[in-house]
Design a protein around this motif. Structure first.
Motif, PDB file in Angstrom:
ATOM      1  N   ARG A  92      59.213 140.843  17.703  1.00  0.00           N
ATOM      2  CA  ARG A  92      60.133 141.828  18.392  1.00  0.00           C
ATOM      3  C   ARG A  92      60.869 141.091  19.633  1.00  0.00           C
ATOM      4  NH1 ARG A  92      56.630 147.706  18.485  1.00  0.00           N
ATOM      5  NH2 ARG A  92      56.757 148.008  15.900  1.00  0.00           N
ATOM      6  N   LEU A  93      59.944 140.246  20.173  1.00  0.00           N
ATOM      7  CA  LEU A  93      60.555 139.490  21.295  1.00  0.00           C
ATOM      8  C   LEU A  93      61.822 138.666  21.091  1.00  0.00           C
ATOM      9  CD1 LEU A  93      57.324 138.220  23.330  1.00  0.00           C
ATOM     10  CD2 LEU A  93      58.944 139.506  24.368  1.00  0.00           C
ATOM     11  N   VAL A  94      61.619 138.171  20.074  1.00  0.00           N
ATOM     12  CA  VAL A  94      62.824 137.172  19.547  1.00  0.00           C
ATOM     13  C   VAL A  94      63.832 138.214  19.252  1.00  0.00           C
ATOM     14  CG1 VAL A  94      63.773 135.910  17.654  1.00  0.00           C
ATOM     15  CG2 VAL A  94      61.589 135.704  18.610  1.00  0.00           C
ATOM     16  N   VAL A  95      63.879 139.272  18.780  1.00  0.00           N
ATOM     17  CA  VAL A  95      65.036 140.135  18.503  1.00  0.00           C
ATOM     18  C   VAL A  95      65.572 140.696  19.890  1.00  0.00           C
ATOM     19  CG1 VAL A  95      65.318 142.482  17.664  1.00  0.00           C
ATOM     20  CG2 VAL A  95      64.279 140.879  16.229  1.00  0.00           C
ATOM     21  N   THR A  96      64.596 141.106  20.744  1.00  0.00           N
ATOM     22  CA  THR A  96      64.962 141.769  22.026  1.00  0.00           C
ATOM     23  C   THR A  96      65.705 140.773  22.908  1.00  0.00           C
ATOM     24  OG1 THR A  96      62.760 141.646  22.878  1.00  0.00           O
ATOM     25  CG2 THR A  96      63.356 143.791  22.097  1.00  0.00           C
ATOM     26  N   GLY A  97      65.238 139.507  22.637  1.00  0.00           N
ATOM     27  CA  GLY A  97      65.820 138.483  23.457  1.00  0.00           C
ATOM     28  C   GLY A  97      67.250 138.158  23.262  1.00  0.00           C
ATOM     29  N   PHE A  98      67.553 138.062  21.853  1.00  0.00           N
ATOM     30  CA  PHE A  98      68.844 137.983  21.512  1.00  0.00           C
ATOM     31  C   PHE A  98      69.805 139.155  21.599  1.00  0.00           C
ATOM     32  CE2 PHE A  98      67.169 134.426  19.418  1.00  0.00           C
ATOM     33  CZ  PHE A  98      68.366 133.426  19.613  1.00  0.00           C
ATOM     34  N   ALA A  99      69.089 140.405  21.747  1.00  0.00           N
ATOM     35  CA  ALA A  99      69.763 141.548  22.085  1.00  0.00           C
ATOM     36  C   ALA A  99      70.206 141.861  23.423  1.00  0.00           C
ATOM     37  CB  ALA A  99      69.284 142.815  21.523  1.00  0.00           C
ATOM     38  N   ASP A 100      69.403 141.129  24.409  1.00  0.00           N
ATOM     39  CA  ASP A 100      69.581 141.470  25.988  1.00  0.00           C
ATOM     40  C   ASP A 100      71.049 140.999  26.372  1.00  0.00           C
ATOM     41  OD1 ASP A 100      69.021 140.011  28.781  1.00  0.00           O
ATOM     42  OD2 ASP A 100      67.743 141.454  28.559  1.00  0.00           O
ATOM     43  N   PRO A 101      71.600 141.837  26.996  1.00  0.00           N
ATOM     44  CA  PRO A 101      73.063 141.567  27.624  1.00  0.00           C
ATOM     45  C   PRO A 101      73.237 140.398  28.156  1.00  0.00           C
ATOM     46  CG  PRO A 101      72.310 143.444  28.654  1.00  0.00           C
ATOM     47  CD  PRO A 101      71.027 143.148  27.500  1.00  0.00           C
ATOM     48  N   ASP A 102      72.182 139.898  29.378  1.00  0.00           N
ATOM     49  CA  ASP A 102      72.326 138.689  29.919  1.00  0.00           C
ATOM     50  C   ASP A 102      71.693 137.438  29.125  1.00  0.00           C
ATOM     51  OD1 ASP A 102      73.131 140.088  32.197  1.00  0.00           O
ATOM     52  OD2 ASP A 102      71.141 140.803  32.352  1.00  0.00           O
ATOM     53  N   ALA A 103      70.456 137.423  28.560  1.00  0.00           N
ATOM     54  CA  ALA A 103      69.874 136.378  27.992  1.00  0.00           C
ATOM     55  C   ALA A 103      70.567 136.137  26.671  1.00  0.00           C
ATOM     56  CB  ALA A 103      68.543 136.585  27.948  1.00  0.00           C
ATOM     57  N   GLY A 104      70.880 137.184  25.983  1.00  0.00           N
ATOM     58  CA  GLY A 104      71.359 136.697  24.556  1.00  0.00           C
ATOM     59  C   GLY A 104      72.464 135.889  24.335  1.00  0.00           C
ATOM     60  N   PRO A 105      73.543 136.094  25.104  1.00  0.00           N
ATOM     61  CA  PRO A 105      74.762 135.339  24.750  1.00  0.00           C
ATOM     62  C   PRO A 105      74.400 133.914  25.287  1.00  0.00           C
ATOM     63  CG  PRO A 105      75.464 137.347  25.946  1.00  0.00           C
ATOM     64  CD  PRO A 105      73.732 137.232  26.003  1.00  0.00           C
ATOM     65  N   ILE A 106      73.573 133.627  26.095  1.00  0.00           N
ATOM     66  CA  ILE A 106      73.200 132.052  26.541  1.00  0.00           C
ATOM     67  C   ILE A 106      72.398 131.636  25.499  1.00  0.00           C
ATOM     68  CG2 ILE A 106      71.550 131.118  27.901  1.00  0.00           C
ATOM     69  CD1 ILE A 106      72.338 133.102  30.130  1.00  0.00           C
ATOM     70  N   ALA A 107      71.414 132.289  24.863  1.00  0.00           N
ATOM     71  CA  ALA A 107      70.621 131.747  23.693  1.00  0.00           C
ATOM     72  C   ALA A 107      71.356 131.689  22.599  1.00  0.00           C
ATOM     73  CB  ALA A 107      69.469 132.835  23.421  1.00  0.00           C
ATOM     74  N   THR A 108      72.447 132.483  22.272  1.00  0.00           N
ATOM     75  CA  THR A 108      73.310 132.051  21.094  1.00  0.00           C
ATOM     76  C   THR A 108      74.240 131.221  21.214  1.00  0.00           C
ATOM     77  OG1 THR A 108      73.381 134.872  20.672  1.00  0.00           O
ATOM     78  CG2 THR A 108      75.416 133.492  19.735  1.00  0.00           C
ATOM     79  N   ALA A 109      74.834 130.939  22.428  1.00  0.00           N
ATOM     80  CA  ALA A 109      75.578 129.961  22.913  1.00  0.00           C
ATOM     81  C   ALA A 109      74.953 128.244  22.521  1.00  0.00           C
ATOM     82  CB  ALA A 109      75.947 129.817  24.308  1.00  0.00           C
ATOM     83  N   PHE A 110      73.473 128.294  23.035  1.00  0.00           N
ATOM     84  CA  PHE A 110      73.047 126.979  22.678  1.00  0.00           C
ATOM     85  C   PHE A 110      72.677 126.968  21.360  1.00  0.00           C
ATOM     86  CE2 PHE A 110      70.514 127.432  27.224  1.00  0.00           C
ATOM     87  CZ  PHE A 110      71.153 126.132  27.642  1.00  0.00           C
ATOM     88  N   VAL A 111      72.453 127.870  20.386  1.00  0.00           N
ATOM     89  CA  VAL A 111      72.206 127.601  19.072  1.00  0.00           C
ATOM     90  C   VAL A 111      73.613 127.263  18.593  1.00  0.00           C
ATOM     91  CG1 VAL A 111      71.577 128.813  16.759  1.00  0.00           C
ATOM     92  CG2 VAL A 111      70.230 129.223  18.880  1.00  0.00           C
ATOM     93  N   SER A 112      74.567 127.882  18.910  1.00  0.00           N
ATOM     94  CA  SER A 112      75.785 127.630  18.406  1.00  0.00           C
ATOM     95  C   SER A 112      76.369 126.128  18.668  1.00  0.00           C
ATOM     96  CB  SER A 112      76.918 128.578  18.695  1.00  0.00           C
ATOM     97  OG  SER A 112      76.693 129.819  18.343  1.00  0.00           O
ATOM     98  N   ALA A 113      75.964 125.621  19.887  1.00  0.00           N
ATOM     99  CA  ALA A 113      76.520 124.370  20.257  1.00  0.00           C
ATOM    100  C   ALA A 113      75.431 123.331  19.517  1.00  0.00           C
ATOM    101  CB  ALA A 113      76.214 124.300  21.613  1.00  0.00           C
ATOM    102  N   SER A 114      74.411 123.622  19.335  1.00  0.00           N
ATOM    103  CA  SER A 114      73.460 122.598  18.655  1.00  0.00           C
ATOM    104  C   SER A 114      73.925 122.248  17.244  1.00  0.00           C
ATOM    105  CB  SER A 114      72.106 123.265  18.553  1.00  0.00           C
ATOM    106  OG  SER A 114      72.148 124.396  17.439  1.00  0.00           O
ATOM    107  N   VAL A 115      74.825 123.051  16.649  1.00  0.00           N
ATOM    108  CA  VAL A 115      75.467 122.864  15.354  1.00  0.00           C
ATOM    109  C   VAL A 115      76.486 121.751  15.322  1.00  0.00           C
ATOM    110  CG1 VAL A 115      76.554 123.822  13.406  1.00  0.00           C
ATOM    111  CG2 VAL A 115      74.882 125.246  14.617  1.00  0.00           C
ATOM    112  N   ARG A 116      77.120 121.562  16.541  1.00  0.00           N
ATOM    113  CA  ARG A 116      78.156 120.717  16.712  1.00  0.00           C
ATOM    114  C   ARG A 116      77.800 119.496  17.820  1.00  0.00           C
ATOM    115  NH1 ARG A 116      82.488 124.470  19.201  1.00  0.00           N
ATOM    116  NH2 ARG A 116      80.309 125.546  19.998  1.00  0.00           N
ATOM    117  N   ASN A 117      76.787 119.594  18.478  1.00  0.00           N
ATOM    118  CA  ASN A 117      76.404 118.521  19.434  1.00  0.00           C
ATOM    119  C   ASN A 117      75.144 117.931  19.221  1.00  0.00           C
ATOM    120  OD1 ASN A 117      75.380 117.701  22.313  1.00  0.00           O
ATOM    121  ND2 ASN A 117      77.473 117.050  22.257  1.00  0.00           N
ATOM    122  N   PRO A 118      74.923 116.660  18.945  1.00  0.00           N
ATOM    123  CA  PRO A 118      73.593 116.253  18.661  1.00  0.00           C
ATOM    124  C   PRO A 118      72.684 116.210  19.739  1.00  0.00           C
ATOM    125  CG  PRO A 118      75.167 114.686  17.820  1.00  0.00           C
ATOM    126  CD  PRO A 118      75.905 115.599  18.504  1.00  0.00           C
ATOM    127  N   ALA A 119      73.356 115.981  21.152  1.00  0.00           N
ATOM    128  CA  ALA A 119      72.082 116.230  22.296  1.00  0.00           C
ATOM    129  C   ALA A 119      71.797 117.205  22.308  1.00  0.00           C
ATOM    130  CB  ALA A 119      73.105 115.667  23.288  1.00  0.00           C
TER     131      ALA A 119
END
Length: 201
Positions: A92-119
């Motif tokens: 549930r913590l994982v779900v609420t973390g990504f749904a959080d209006p502040d933390a969610g977009p940051i976490a999503t951005a990191f995951v999305s970036a990792s697909v394109r950037n090796p570092a």
């Protein structure tokens, strides 16, 4: 002296590093990874852009360092008294973390970036490895209480419990709500109780 962009940031004060990290996260939340720039982070943090370039090299270095710092921060490990409750709270913590209006977009951005950037991918891998190790204590406690078989791979149970949530969030785009989180926890627990994660040695 180091060549700009050739090394991870080092030799800096904690205050400067934290200011830059806070600015990196704020820029990610507002603009996403594609909108991340050294200039924007320098302006927001109040750290001269020459310093940012010299110490972090690029937006990839900035993102990786922000993940480095986050990986060392404490994670709220559930302690409900039962492994069933603990795993359910964890997913549930994982779900609420990504749904959080502040933390969610940051976490999503990191995951999305990792697909394109090796570092960023390496930094994100290290971040999640640290989170899984921290969370594994709830499985270790369950083994000690006799709720799970001896030799159960604690980290693997945690990994399998949260994996379906990331699959929905980033692969299929399906909803990941509390019911989905509870089902993922129950599935991982059933497998663990059946000995699926026991070491073969």
């Amino acid at each position: 002296m180091t060549t700009p962009g050739s090394a991870r940031p080092g030799g800096r004060t904690a205050r400067t590093r934290e200011a830059v990290r806070a600015a990196t996260l704020a820029e990610l939340a507002e603009k996403g990874y594609d909108g991340l720039t050294v200039e924007g982070i320098a302006l927001r943090s109040g750290v001269h852009k020459t310093t940012v370039y010299r110490r972090w090299g690029s937006v990839e270095g900035l993102a990786a360092d922000a993940l480095d710092l986050a990986g060392g921060e404490p994670w709220p490990i559930p302690d409900t008294g039962t492994v069933e409750g603990d795993l359910r709270e964890l997913t549930r913590l994982v779900v609420t973390g990504f749904a959080d209006p502040d933390a969610g977009p940051i976490a999503t951005a990191f995951v999305s970036a990792s697909v394109r950037n090796p570092a960023t991918a390496r930094a994100l891998h290290a971040f999640y490895a640290a989170r899984h190790r921290q969370s594994a204590v709830l499985i270790t406690r369950a083994i000690e209480r006799g709720e799970l078989p001896e030799g159960t791979d604690a980290v693997e149970v945690v990994r399998v419990a949260v994996a379906p949530l990331y699959y929905r969030l980033f692969i299929t785009g399906e909803p990941a709500d509390e019911a989905v989180a509870d089902r993922a926890a129950a599935s991982a627990l059933a497998a663990a109780r059946a000995g699926v994660f026991q070491s073969s040695t």
